[in-house]
Design an enzyme around this catalytic site. Structure first.
Site, short mmCIF file in Angstrom:
data_model
loop_
_atom_site.label_atom_id
_atom_site.label_comp_id
_atom_site.label_asym_id
_atom_site.label_seq_id
_atom_site.Cartn_x
_atom_site.Cartn_y
_atom_site.Cartn_z
N PHE A 221 42.20 34.12 41.60
CA PHE A 221 43.34 34.27 40.69
C PHE A 221 42.89 35.07 39.49
CE2 PHE A 221 41.01 30.41 39.82
CZ PHE A 221 40.81 30.46 38.45
N PHE B 140 41.78 35.06 36.00
CA PHE B 140 40.66 35.91 36.35
C PHE B 140 39.51 34.98 36.74
CE2 PHE B 140 43.30 38.16 33.35
CZ PHE B 140 43.51 39.36 34.01
#
Lengths: 155, 56
Positions: free
Chosen positions: A74, A76
């Protein structure tokens, strides 16, 4: 038909090279399981957290020294964030993305794949050497792309 | 015209042995280029293969 002597040599060389390449490829497919991915797993990228096996991400022992790492990428980061396996473990990575396209690369190994939302991607590696293995994103995914990483500790 | 007709032609297939054409072109340069390209392809393939095996 007359064929020049040198032409015969380079034709033989070219055909022999092709035969060697294809033979090695064929042998490795069976001896080392090196083949293109088969099967096509899809899921709803908006429901990753509710869809098995991604509703329970983590490292699961599936056999003696064999693990399955169920991971989501995802912005980050990766879930689970850090993993630890014993030396000699074989880890089968099952990865998907819950937002945009990410990368999944472990430098120093042959693992380097794209993580596409809606698709499940797989890769395997046997960690024979102890150490810290970096997992990083190599597909530009946003403002903090360069911070997107996790570690696998092998000891 | 008459003298030309009497001169034996070098390319007359009837007077040449079938396996040794006299006007065969020299393919040494072509051979060298093909082998250089082949060597480059072979080296690249081996490089990728060795990298793969070392990282596996």
């Amino acid at each position: 038909m007359h064929v020049h002597r040198l032409e015969k040599i380079w034709l033989t060389f070219g055909i022999a090279m092709l035969a060697v390449f294809l033979t090695v490829l064929g042998l490795m497919t069976f001896s080392m399981g090196i083949a293109p991915p088969t099967g096509h797993a899809q899921l709803d990228p908006t429901k990753v957290n509710e869809t098995a096996p991604f509703d329970n991400p983590g490292l699961h022992e599936v056999g003696d020294g064999v693990y399955e790492a169920v991971m989501t990428a995802f912005t980050f980061g990766y879930n689970p964030p850090n993993m630890e396996v014993p030396v000699g473990s074989t880890v089968h990575f099952t990865v998907t993305s819950s937002d945009v396209v990410h990368g999944f690369e472990i430098p120093g190994t042959n693992i380097n794949m794209m993580v596409v939302p809606g698709e499940v991607n797989h890769a395997s590696h046997t960690f024979d050497k102890p150490g810290e293995y970096l997992v990083l994103c190599n597909e530009y995914c946003g403002i903090a792309h360069e911070m997107m990483m996790t570690k696998i500790i092998v000891k | 015209m008459a003298t030309e007709a009497k001169t034996p032609s070098k390319t007359n297939p009837a007077t040449e042995p079938a396996n040794e054409p006299a006007n065969e072109p020299s393919l040494k340069g072509t051979f060298a280029s093909v082998m250089l390209l082949g060597g480059f392809i072979l080296a690249s393939w081996l490089g990728a293969f060795i990298l793969f095996m070392v990282k596996n």
